[in-house]
Motif scaffolding. Structure first.
Motif, short mmCIF file in Angstrom:
data_model
loop_
_atom_site.label_atom_id
_atom_site.label_comp_id
_atom_site.label_asym_id
_atom_site.label_seq_id
_atom_site.Cartn_x
_atom_site.Cartn_y
_atom_site.Cartn_z
N PHE A 112 -14.61 -8.39 0.63
CA PHE A 112 -14.35 -7.49 -0.49
C PHE A 112 -13.61 -8.23 -1.61
CE2 PHE A 112 -11.95 -4.05 -2.62
CZ PHE A 112 -13.01 -3.26 -2.98
N ALA A 170 -15.97 -6.82 -6.87
CA ALA A 170 -14.88 -5.86 -7.04
C ALA A 170 -13.57 -6.55 -7.40
CB ALA A 170 -14.70 -5.03 -5.77
N GLY A 224 1.47 -2.29 6.22
CA GLY A 224 1.33 -3.70 5.88
C GLY A 224 0.79 -4.00 4.50
N GLN A 269 0.83 -1.20 0.00
CA GLN A 269 0.00 0.00 0.00
C GLN A 269 0.86 1.24 0.00
OE1 GLN A 269 -2.40 -0.60 3.51
NE2 GLN A 269 -1.27 0.89 4.69
N THR A 270 0.30 2.31 -0.53
CA THR A 270 1.05 3.55 -0.67
C THR A 270 1.46 4.07 0.71
OG1 THR A 270 0.99 5.78 -1.54
CG2 THR A 270 -1.08 4.91 -0.77
N GLY A 271 2.66 4.59 0.81
CA GLY A 271 3.14 5.12 2.06
C GLY A 271 3.64 4.05 3.02
N PHE A 327 -15.89 1.39 -2.61
CA PHE A 327 -14.52 1.66 -2.16
C PHE A 327 -14.09 3.06 -2.61
CE2 PHE A 327 -9.95 1.82 -2.48
CZ PHE A 327 -9.53 1.22 -1.30
N ILE A 365 -0.38 11.60 1.05
CA ILE A 365 -0.99 10.87 2.17
C ILE A 365 -1.20 11.79 3.36
CG2 ILE A 365 -0.55 9.10 3.90
CD1 ILE A 365 0.59 7.40 1.74
N ARG A 377 -13.86 -8.15 6.60
CA ARG A 377 -14.31 -7.16 5.60
C ARG A 377 -13.44 -7.20 4.35
NH1 ARG A 377 -14.57 -1.81 9.14
NH2 ARG A 377 -12.85 -2.88 10.16
N VAL A 378 -12.14 -7.44 4.57
CA VAL A 378 -11.23 -7.52 3.42
C VAL A 378 -11.54 -8.79 2.62
CG1 VAL A 378 -8.82 -7.72 2.70
CG2 VAL A 378 -9.44 -6.17 4.56
N VAL A 433 -9.22 -2.51 -8.66
CA VAL A 433 -9.87 -1.70 -7.64
C VAL A 433 -8.86 -1.33 -6.55
CG1 VAL A 433 -10.62 -3.72 -6.31
CG2 VAL A 433 -11.86 -1.58 -6.10
N GLY A 434 -9.00 -0.09 -6.06
CA GLY A 434 -8.14 0.31 -4.95
C GLY A 434 -6.80 0.89 -5.34
N PRO A 457 -4.63 3.88 -6.85
CA PRO A 457 -3.23 3.63 -6.52
C PRO A 457 -2.95 3.49 -5.01
CG PRO A 457 -3.57 5.96 -6.82
CD PRO A 457 -4.91 5.32 -6.96
N ILE A 458 -4.00 3.44 -4.19
CA ILE A 458 -3.74 3.28 -2.76
C ILE A 458 -3.06 1.93 -2.54
CG2 ILE A 458 -4.81 2.99 -0.49
CD1 ILE A 458 -6.86 5.04 -1.27
N TYR A 459 -3.62 0.93 -3.21
CA TYR A 459 -3.03 -0.40 -3.15
C TYR A 459 -2.35 -0.68 -4.49
CZ TYR A 459 -5.59 -0.88 1.12
OH TYR A 459 -6.05 -0.67 2.39
N GLU A 496 -9.05 -10.39 8.32
CA GLU A 496 -10.02 -9.28 8.44
C GLU A 496 -11.19 -9.64 7.52
OE1 GLU A 496 -12.09 -6.29 9.23
OE2 GLU A 496 -10.10 -5.68 9.96
#
Ligand code: HEM
Ligand code: HEM
Lengths: 199, 206
Positions: A103, A108, A59, A54-56, B45, B127, A99-100, A179-180, A182-184, A97
């Motif tokens: 998803f 998606a 985990g 993930q960006t930044g 999302f 961020i 919810r993950v 999906v997700g 560029p955060i992921y 998790e």
């Protein structure tokens, strides 16, 4: 996974690997090539682990697929003619998790309601080092088939079973699973420990 | 024209007011849709991420507005308001300013305590770090409840506030709404009044 039978007749490294001097350092009990050749079923002791950065930093998303099946055949004379086929059931994804997981199973990502499996069928196996090989094949997910590449490292071998570490980076977007971003990351890093039981 | 004066609002107040109003109404709708309406999970999302980015924008503007409200001159209440109405108006405005800060802060706490640990990537640009809060399911549930309750409380105050404005405009026909629409309005009105004033009008004649 080229395993050309060369002199000396006692093959050293194994399975999907070429026989090379020096590999004996890696594998103390050097098996006979003829012994490693054969058909194997992938056992449930295998571990199909993946991460999506993930960006930044932090985990990202990491998990395992609990349900899968597959087999491979190590060619007696030419490792390059070895084959592997593998089926993954994405509904068995575990990330710690719920919810993950929900998803990932949803429309998606894997869309498990419509596509219950992800499959891989090798088309080409090539030895790349004393105990390493590259496997190319067709990965099919969500109705899209593409050529993907994994690198294989021999971990362990005995007369009845064999273990590899298999890694590969798969881009999600060609399969309609971006999906997700560029955060992921668009890239899923697979890190799998595959155990084969002789059939 | 930029600053308020005794007679009415300047453009800074007006632009801040309407920009924040539009963003907050959009966030309320977005929040409701993404959380309460069954929609495609991939879209959901993205809406969550848009909600956070837009929410941070609202927080930034609300902070500027709160500061502006404190340091800037407050115009006289519009003529014809009873002391009770004036009081109701200024209390509502303080509550609105407070909630416009508290709601996004609570939202930030939701994102920060969530065990999903999804980064807030401001419009996919940079961020915004999580608040230094421990991540746990109970903490996330608590802040979700706080964020939700305050958000719908804000909606109630906004509705009351907007209906009051419309009531003043259409039923009372005073300039409560008009003076929040244009900084020039009261000045125009004053100069109209001035030219209607026989004494001043008289002076203007050659
Ligand atoms: C003035 C600004 C904001 C308003 C008016 C607002 C409004 C809302 C509303 C109406 C909901 C749906 C509540 C429900 O029906 O359950 C919601 C949910 C949410 N908001 Fe906001 N929000 C704002 C700012 C923020 C900010 C800045 C963040 C994060 C950085 C944020 C994060 C969230 C999250 C994560 C949820 C979903 C909670 C959940 O599903 O558990 N919000 N918001
Ligand atoms: C959506 C429809 C809205 C309408 C029709 C509306 C209308 C108005 C009007 C007419 C005034 C001027 C009152 C006067 O003349 O003294 C005003 C002031 C104010 N409004 Fe709104 N408003 C709306 C939304 C909001 C929202 C969403 C907020 C904040 C969350 C807000 C916060 C304020 C504040 C704090 C003031 C006092 C002036 C200041 O110091 O900025 N309003 N509004």
């Amino acid at each position: 996974m080229t395993l050309r039978l060369q002199p000396p007749p006692r093959a050293i490294a194994l399975a999907f690997l070429a026989v090379m001097p020096g590999a004996s350092l890696t594998f103390a009990a050097a098996p006979d090539l003829a012994d490693a050749a054969g058909n194997y079923g992938i056992t449930s002791a295998s571990r199909i682990h993946f991460t999506v950065a993930q960006t930044g930093g932090g985990g990202g998303i990491a998990g395992d697929f609990g349900k899968f099946s597959g087999s491979f055949r190590i060619d007696r004379n030419d490792v390059g003619r070895s084959t592997v086929e593998f089926t993954l059931y994405p509904a068995s994804v575990k990330t710690g998790e719920k919810r993950v997981e929900d998803f990932l199973k949803s429309s998606a990502v894997f869309d498990t309601a419509n596509y219950s499996t992800v499959t891989f069928r090798s088309t080409n196996v090539k030895q790349t080092g004393p105990d390493t090989a590259a496997v190319e094949g067709t990965l099919t997910a969500r109705g899209t088939s593409r050529k993907e590449r994994f690198s294989v490292t021999l971990l362990d071998w005995n007369r009845g079973s064999i273990a590899f570490n298999i890694r590969g980076n798969i881009h999600r977007s060609p399969y309609g699973m971006d999906v997700g971003t560029p955060i992921y990351s668009n890239v899923v890093e697979f890190d799998m420990n595959i155990k084969g039981q002789r059939r | 024209m930029l600053r308020n004066d005794r007679a009415g609002f300047g453009w800074v107040t007006i632009v801040l007011h309407w920009t924040i109003a539009v963003i907050i109404l959009a966030l309320l709708a977005l929040g409701f849709i993404m959380r309460r309406v069954p929609i495609d999970p991939a879209l959901q999302f993205s809406l969550y991420q848009w909600h956070k980015s837009l929410g941070f924008t609202a927080l930034g503007l609300a902070a500027i507005r709160a500061l502006w409200h404190v340091i800037e001159l407050r115009p006289q209440p519009p003529a014809g308001l009873s002391p009770l109405e004036q009081r109701a108006g200024s209390v509502t405005h303080i509550v609105l300013i407070g909630l416009a800060l508290a709601v996004p802060l609570a939202g930030w706490a939701v994102a920060s305590t969530s065990t999903l640990n999804i980064p807030s990537f401001y419009f996919n640009w940079f961020i915004i770090p999580h608040l230094p809060m421990a991540k746990s399911a109970p903490a996330e549930d608590f802040w979700t409840l706080v964020h939700m309750t305050l958000a719908y409380l804000l909606l109630a105050f906004v509705a009351f506030h907007a209906l009051a404005a419309l009531y003043h405009h259409f039923a009372r026909r005073d300039d409560v709404l008009v003076r929040m629409l244009s900084a020039g309005s009261h000045r125009r009105k004053r100069s109209q009044a001035a030219s209607a004033d026989p004494v001043i009008a008289g002076r203007k004649k050659p």
